[in-house]
Write an enzyme that holds these catalytic residues in place. Structure first.
Site, PDB file in Angstrom:
ATOM      1  N   LYS A 147      28.657  30.631 -11.345  1.00 28.72           N
ATOM      2  CA  LYS A 147      28.575  29.189 -11.550  1.00 28.72           C
ATOM      3  C   LYS A 147      28.889  28.828 -13.009  1.00 28.72           C
ATOM      4  CE  LYS A 147      25.476  28.731  -7.664  1.00 28.72           C
ATOM      5  NZ  LYS A 147      24.218  28.156  -7.165  1.00 28.72           N
TER       6      LYS A 147
ATOM      7  N   PHE B 285      17.427  18.876  -3.416  1.00 25.47           N
ATOM      8  CA  PHE B 285      18.200  19.571  -4.447  1.00 25.47           C
ATOM      9  C   PHE B 285      19.712  19.501  -4.218  1.00 25.47           C
ATOM     10  CE2 PHE B 285      17.034  22.745  -1.253  1.00 25.47           C
ATOM     11  CZ  PHE B 285      18.260  23.352  -0.973  1.00 25.47           C
TER      12      PHE B 285
ATOM     13  N   ASN C  94      21.042  28.126 -11.433  1.00 20.00           N
ATOM     14  CA  ASN C  94      21.247  29.494 -10.998  1.00 20.00           C
ATOM     15  C   ASN C  94      22.670  29.905 -11.368  1.00 20.00           C
ATOM     16  OD1 ASN C  94      21.247  31.897  -9.515  1.00 20.00           O
ATOM     17  ND2 ASN C  94      19.895  31.007  -7.991  1.00 20.00           N
TER      18      ASN C  94
ATOM     19  N   ARG D  68      19.853  37.583 -11.484  1.00 17.64           N
ATOM     20  CA  ARG D  68      19.025  36.387 -11.664  1.00 17.64           C
ATOM     21  C   ARG D  68      17.764  36.695 -12.467  1.00 17.64           C
ATOM     22  NH1 ARG D  68      19.941  34.765  -5.456  1.00 17.64           N
ATOM     23  NH2 ARG D  68      21.874  33.568  -5.682  1.00 17.64           N
TER      24      ARG D  68
ATOM     25  N   THR E 170      16.477  33.993  -5.275  1.00 10.21           N
ATOM     26  CA  THR E 170      17.008  32.707  -5.753  1.00 10.21           C
ATOM     27  C   THR E 170      16.115  32.090  -6.817  1.00 10.21           C
ATOM     28  OG1 THR E 170      18.025  32.323  -3.604  1.00 10.21           O
ATOM     29  CG2 THR E 170      17.786  30.416  -5.029  1.00 10.21           C
TER      30      THR E 170
ATOM     31  N   TYR F 184      28.137  23.742   0.607  1.00 11.37           N
ATOM     32  CA  TYR F 184      26.689  23.559   0.686  1.00 11.37           C
ATOM     33  C   TYR F 184      26.274  22.633   1.827  1.00 11.37           C
ATOM     34  CZ  TYR F 184      26.250  25.901  -3.826  1.00 11.37           C
ATOM     35  OH  TYR F 184      26.277  26.823  -4.831  1.00 11.37           O
TER      36      TYR F 184
ATOM     37  N   GLU G 108      32.521  31.341   3.943  1.00 14.82           N
ATOM     38  CA  GLU G 108      32.720  31.027   2.527  1.00 14.82           C
ATOM     39  C   GLU G 108      34.028  31.610   1.998  1.00 14.82           C
ATOM     40  OE1 GLU G 108      27.972  30.684   1.477  1.00 14.82           O
ATOM     41  OE2 GLU G 108      29.004  32.559   1.059  1.00 14.82           O
TER      42      GLU G 108
ATOM     43  N   ARG H  58      23.205  40.981  -2.452  1.00 20.92           N
ATOM     44  CA  ARG H  58      21.965  40.197  -2.523  1.00 20.92           C
ATOM     45  C   ARG H  58      20.887  40.945  -3.317  1.00 20.92           C
ATOM     46  NH1 ARG H  58      22.041  34.893  -1.148  1.00 20.92           N
ATOM     47  NH2 ARG H  58      19.878  35.039  -0.520  1.00 20.92           N
TER      48      ARG H  58
ATOM     49  N   HIS I 133      26.045  32.623  -6.939  1.00 18.61           N
ATOM     50  CA  HIS I 133      25.867  32.421  -5.500  1.00 18.61           C
ATOM     51  C   HIS I 133      26.355  33.688  -4.814  1.00 18.61           C
ATOM     52  CE1 HIS I 133      26.146  30.824  -1.445  1.00 18.61           C
ATOM     53  NE2 HIS I 133      27.302  31.458  -1.383  1.00 18.61           N
TER      54      HIS I 133
END
Length: 148
Positions: free
Chosen positions: A10, A58, A113, A103, A92, A50, A127, A86, A116
């Site tokens: 991001k 959010f 964050n 993270r 998250t 999203y 995606e 993951r 993704h």
């Protein structure tokens, strides 16, 4: 069985100059990078990406953040790829993300964050198709043993 996972770094990753660090962590796990692009996300693409969060509190801040600057869209490939990615990215919520995860080491606010990662194989397929054309993915033969 080799599968694929979509990941997106991001805007905060680029602003903090962490792109190489994050990519390095995924490479060191043995995952194979098969798609990579630096891009700006339109509000339309963000809303498709999203869509499952539409209507949640959010959602608007998330779309605003993801469209606020360039992102790095990537596709990784490997055995049980989504599960591995993951685990490397971590929870998250920054408060729940363990040290040593991306993270856990680099996030302090859920709203900002830095990465993704697809949450299941079905999401990964959806995606990947949103962000990459089939010809933009290169399933190359790994010949690392030749170099070492």
């Amino acid at each position: 069985m080799s599968t694929r996972c979509f990941t997106m770094l991001k805007p905060g990753v680029l602003n903090r100059r962490l792109v190489g660090e994050v990519i390095s962590r995924l490479e060191k796990k043995g995952l194979k990078l098969v798609g990579l692009k630096l891009m700006n996300i339109s509000p339309e693409l963000a809303s498709k990406h999203y869509a499952e969060h539409k209507g949640k509190a959010f959602y608007d801040p998330l779309v605003d953040y993801i469209t606020s600057g360039p992102v790095v869209a990537m596709v990784w490939q490997g055995d049980d790829c989504v599960t591995l990615v993951r685990k490397i990215t971590g929870a998250t919520s920054p408060a729940e993300a363990h040290p040593g995860t991306i993270r856990g080491d680099f996030c302090s606010h859920t709203q900002h964050n830095i990465i993704h990662a697809s949450d299941c194989d079905e999401s990964a397929e959806r995606e990947i198709a949103l962000f990459f054309k089939p010809e933009e993915l290169i399933d190359w033969e790994d010949q690392a043993s030749v170099w070492f």
